[in-house]
Scaffold this motif. Structure first.
Motif, PDB file in Angstrom:
ATOM      1  N   TYR A 133      40.959  13.204  55.499  1.00 55.56           N
ATOM      2  CA  TYR A 133      40.466  12.663  54.230  1.00 55.56           C
ATOM      3  C   TYR A 133      41.571  11.837  53.596  1.00 55.56           C
ATOM      4  O   TYR A 133      42.724  12.228  53.598  1.00 55.56           O
ATOM      5  N   ASN A 134      41.228  10.675  53.067  1.00 55.99           N
ATOM      6  CA  ASN A 134      42.203   9.795  52.424  1.00 55.99           C
ATOM      7  C   ASN A 134      41.576   9.242  51.162  1.00 55.99           C
ATOM      8  O   ASN A 134      40.539   8.587  51.212  1.00 55.99           O
ATOM      9  N   ASP A 135      42.196   9.530  50.007  1.00 54.61           N
ATOM     10  CA  ASP A 135      41.619   9.068  48.745  1.00 54.61           C
ATOM     11  C   ASP A 135      42.237   7.771  48.233  1.00 54.61           C
ATOM     12  O   ASP A 135      41.983   7.360  47.113  1.00 54.61           O
ATOM     13  N   LYS A 136      43.001   7.111  49.059  1.00 53.81           N
ATOM     14  CA  LYS A 136      43.594   5.821  48.685  1.00 53.81           C
ATOM     15  C   LYS A 136      42.930   4.707  49.487  1.00 53.81           C
ATOM     16  O   LYS A 136      42.802   4.795  50.699  1.00 53.81           O
TER      17      LYS A 136
ATOM     18  N   ALA B   2      38.944  -2.312  58.049  1.00 52.84           N
ATOM     19  CA  ALA B   2      39.913  -1.280  57.657  1.00 52.84           C
ATOM     20  C   ALA B   2      39.322  -0.393  56.562  1.00 52.84           C
ATOM     21  O   ALA B   2      39.504   0.832  56.577  1.00 52.84           O
ATOM     22  N   LEU B   3      38.585  -0.991  55.644  1.00 53.54           N
ATOM     23  CA  LEU B   3      37.967  -0.221  54.567  1.00 53.54           C
ATOM     24  C   LEU B   3      36.811   0.622  55.103  1.00 53.54           C
ATOM     25  O   LEU B   3      36.676   1.799  54.771  1.00 53.54           O
ATOM     26  N   PHE B   4      35.966   0.022  55.928  1.00 56.18           N
ATOM     27  CA  PHE B   4      34.828   0.755  56.486  1.00 56.18           C
ATOM     28  C   PHE B   4      35.297   1.934  57.343  1.00 56.18           C
ATOM     29  O   PHE B   4      34.700   3.016  57.316  1.00 56.18           O
ATOM     30  N   GLU B   5      36.358   1.726  58.111  1.00 57.87           N
ATOM     31  CA  GLU B   5      36.866   2.801  58.972  1.00 57.87           C
ATOM     32  C   GLU B   5      37.367   3.970  58.135  1.00 57.87           C
ATOM     33  O   GLU B   5      37.130   5.132  58.461  1.00 57.87           O
ATOM     34  N   LYS B   6      38.039   3.668  57.021  1.00 59.88           N
ATOM     35  CA  LYS B   6      38.535   4.728  56.146  1.00 59.88           C
ATOM     36  C   LYS B   6      37.360   5.512  55.549  1.00 59.88           C
ATOM     37  O   LYS B   6      37.385   6.744  55.494  1.00 59.88           O
TER      38      LYS B   6
ATOM     39  N   GLU C 233      33.892  10.416  55.580  1.00 61.70           N
ATOM     40  CA  GLU C 233      32.599  11.057  55.798  1.00 61.70           C
ATOM     41  C   GLU C 233      32.676  12.084  56.927  1.00 61.70           C
ATOM     42  O   GLU C 233      32.089  13.164  56.830  1.00 61.70           O
ATOM     43  N   ALA C 234      33.384  11.771  57.983  1.00 60.87           N
ATOM     44  CA  ALA C 234      33.531  12.707  59.103  1.00 60.87           C
ATOM     45  C   ALA C 234      34.275  13.959  58.642  1.00 60.87           C
ATOM     46  O   ALA C 234      33.925  15.082  59.020  1.00 60.87           O
TER      47      ALA C 234
END
Length: 99
Positions: free
Chosen positions: A12-15, A32-36, A41-42
């Motif tokens: 999980y990454n909140d940045k 890069a944004l979509f992958e994060k 979600e995973a």
């Protein structure tokens, strides 16, 4: 077309970088944004699955019967529904203690 990579284990990454009007509308910027987001979600899906595996819901009688039958192990989250009036609040600390 290639798929995004989901980290294993998911993280999980909140940045997340905010797009600016001057940013180029290039696939590398958006991907890069979509992958994060996909990885977040995973991660959340895995945490929900862990919570579901360790959750028992029932009345006091039902929970007592599960305890007597050995169906509730240490670390199980129990919700007793006899006088259920408020939503359950699960904190990040609770989630981290499950993983």
């Amino acid at each position: 077309m290639p798929d995004f990579t989901v980290k294993d284990p998911p993280e999980y990454n909140d940045k997340m970088q905010m797009l600016e009007p001057t940013d180029r509308a290039h696939a590398a910027v958006f991907n890069a944004l979509f992958e994060k987001l996909l990885n977040n979600e995973a991660f959340l899906k895995k945490m929900i699955e862990l919570l579901a595996e360790n959750l028992k819901v029932g009345t006091t009688k039902e929970i007592e019967a599960m305890l007597d039958a050995g169906k509730i192990e240490d670390g199980t989250i129990v919700i007793i529904t006899d006088d259920y009036t408020a939503p359950v609040s699960i904190t990040e600390k609770d989630i981290n203690s499950v993983s």
